[in-house]
Each structure stands twice: as C-alpha cells, then as structure tokens.
Design a protein around this motif. Structure first.
Motif, short mmCIF file in Angstrom:
data_model
loop_
_atom_site.label_atom_id
_atom_site.label_comp_id
_atom_site.label_asym_id
_atom_site.label_seq_id
_atom_site.Cartn_x
_atom_site.Cartn_y
_atom_site.Cartn_z
N ARG A 122 50.84 0.26 -12.52
CA ARG A 122 50.36 -1.10 -13.80
C ARG A 122 51.46 -0.58 -15.69
N SER B 288 52.11 -5.95 -5.70
CA SER B 288 50.86 -4.80 -5.88
C SER B 288 49.98 -5.20 -5.77
N ARG B 289 49.84 -6.95 -5.31
CA ARG B 289 48.30 -7.73 -5.02
C ARG B 289 48.37 -8.24 -3.56
N ASP C 146 46.77 -10.57 -2.88
CA ASP C 146 46.10 -12.12 -2.88
C ASP C 146 47.50 -13.46 -3.34
N ASN D 211 53.25 -1.40 -2.57
CA ASN D 211 53.60 -0.60 -3.53
C ASN D 211 54.36 0.04 -3.19
#
Length: 299
Positions: A127, A191-192, A194, A215
């Motif tokens: 992040r 990273s996600r 969805d 990730n």
C-alpha cells in the motif's frame, strides 16, 4: 529568537507531530510543547495548528520553517564538521519498500556496511503509506507519482516478464498471441479480490483465466516453477530462472508496460544529512540495480 526553540520547531515539522518530535529529541512532551508555545508568543504568531492527527504548519509557520530548516541543518553540519571531519554518520533511517523488491535488499546491506552506525528500519508493504503520518524518511515507489507534495527522484524503469515453465509450454503449447493465453492456466498479481487481474501486452488488454491471484510475487514464481501456471514476474525474480532455463519468457513481441521506480520524500522537509547520504548512495549503486533487473535468456 531562541535558537534552541527554533531547532525544536524544525524537529516537530520534520517528525509530523509533537509526540514524534519529543521522542526523536529525547525530551518530555510537555517541555517541547511549552517551548513551542513560548516561541509563538515571542514571535506573536501561531506557527502550528494542532489536532488529534498531528500538527500542520500555518502560513507563518511555513515561512519560518523554510528559513529555519536550512539554518538548523547548516548549524548541525557545521557542528559535525568541527567535531571531526571523519566522523561517521549516526542515527536512524526509516524507509518504505515494496514487498519482494530484492535488489534493494542488497543495496541496503551495502549501505549499512558503508555506514555501520546508521540504523535502518524498513516498512515493507504494497500500500501507499503516508510518509509524514507513518514516520517514513524515504519511500521507494513503483508506478506513476501522484503526490504533488513529494519530491520524486527517478531511479530506473523496467518491464515485468510473462513466463511459464518449459514443462507447461511443452504440455499446452507456446502461445503465439495474447488471446491464446485464455486457454492456459494463469496466475496474476492482485491487491484486491474484487478486481479481476488484467494484463496489458503490447497494447492488447486481456483478462487472463486466473486460477490464482495473490499480492506475493514469490508465490507466483513458485507456482510457475512448478509448471502450474503462466504468470508475470519482476525481471529480478524471473531473470535467474530464465538463465537457468527453468522458466521461459512468453510473447516477447507483446511486452508488459514499462514501470518507473522513484525515491520519494516530503517536499516540505529539508532532507537530513542521513537522508541525503542515502539518496546519493542509491544513485551510485544504481548500475547494480539495473543489472539485477536485466533479463537475459531465450527470447
């Protein structure tokens, strides 16, 4: 003006909060707060706006910092030079690095061999951290820079590599075009959960048939080496396996996008001697990083 109070004011700005500055200066928080208030009374102006999230410079505080920061740093450097021209740098350097960025591990080891009295703390994360709030001196960032309040030093650019094991290629065939990847088992960095992974291959965008998303590039490399998937890897993770013919590059005529690497630090801070030394060391070490990011092998 009380020069010691001005030095404390500069420390508060650089640390991002009174509590962080008190810890850095090793003085009680009430003492630091009292000295800053006394400085504001002496100048008859508010320098800092205080909140639960930290401190923010007023316009007057920003003007004072622009001048006082340079002056305090110059005094500290003069003091260091007077004590000893050969004095080693001492202190702490707080860095943010992307996960799995192995070439920088070697750089940091070499940096600490050169400056053994500098303690390095590395916050490794995918992040985008807030350098001020998280207490980071310099961050290594991959990709576009969108922070106008940051100074960005470009280090290098590279491309990820699409790879698979020779066994998988022998079993399922070598893809001749990006759309051929739809018939192959793929694994992608994400990273996600969805957001479906997408690959830009020479301007051709596809959503691979991803049986795994993660990730963690080390995980992706392991599955590729096991012959399970096609995946994309940073060149420093793919290169050794390609040279050893344990992985083969796919679709070299459809390269993945170029990615830029920058070192970032806050624009409102006057870089400390340790930070400037680190930035200069990174620049000098850069040819080794470039070599580590080069992929040599078939294709």
């Amino acid at each position: 003006m009380d020069l010691n109070a001005a030095r404390m004011f500069v420390a508060v700005v650089q640390a991002g909060s009174l509590s962080a500055a008190a810890a850095r200066l090793d003085i009680p928080l009430p003492t630091l707060s009292r000295r800053i208030r006394a400085l504001e009374r002496q100048l008859d102006v508010q320098l800092l706006e205080r909140s639960a999230r930290g401190t923010r410079l007023t316009d007057a505080g920003n003007r004072l910092y622009e001048h006082a920061g340079r002056g305090v740093e110059a005094l500290l450097e003069a003091e260091q030079a007077v004590v000893s021209d050969q004095a080693q740098l001492k202190g702490r350097l707080r860095l943010s690095l992307p996960q799995s960025f192995e070439p920088w591990w070697d750089l940091l080891a070499a940096f600490q061999h050169r400056y053994p009295d500098i303690q390095v703390h590395v916050h490794s994360t995918e992040r985008r951290v807030d350098l001020t709030e998280d207490g980071i001196d310099v961050a290594l960032r991959v990709g576009a820079i969108v922070h106008e309040t940051m100074v960005a030093r470009h280090m290098l650019s590279y491309r990820h590599v699409l790879v698979a094991s020779p066994e998988l290629v022998g079993r399922l065939g070598m893809p001749a075009e990006p759309d051929a990847l739809h018939r192959l088992p793929c694994a992608a960095w994400a990273s996600r959960v969805d957001v479906p992974p997408r690959w830009e291959l020479g301007g051709h965008r596809i959503e691979p048939r991803s049986i795994l998303s993660t990730n963690d590039y080390h995980h992706l490399r392991r599955r590729a080496l096991d012959g399970d998937v096609v995946t994309e890897l940073p060149p420093f993770l793919a290169g050794p396996a390609i040279r050893e013919q344990r992985l083969v590059p796919l679709l070299p005529g459809h390269p993945l996008p170029e990615q830029a690497i920058h070192l970032l630090y806050p624009a409102h801070r006057h870089p400390s001697t340790i930070v400037r030394t680190y930035l200069d060391f990174c620049r000098g070490y850069l040819p080794r990083i470039v070599a580590a990011c080069a992929v040599a092998g078939p294709g």
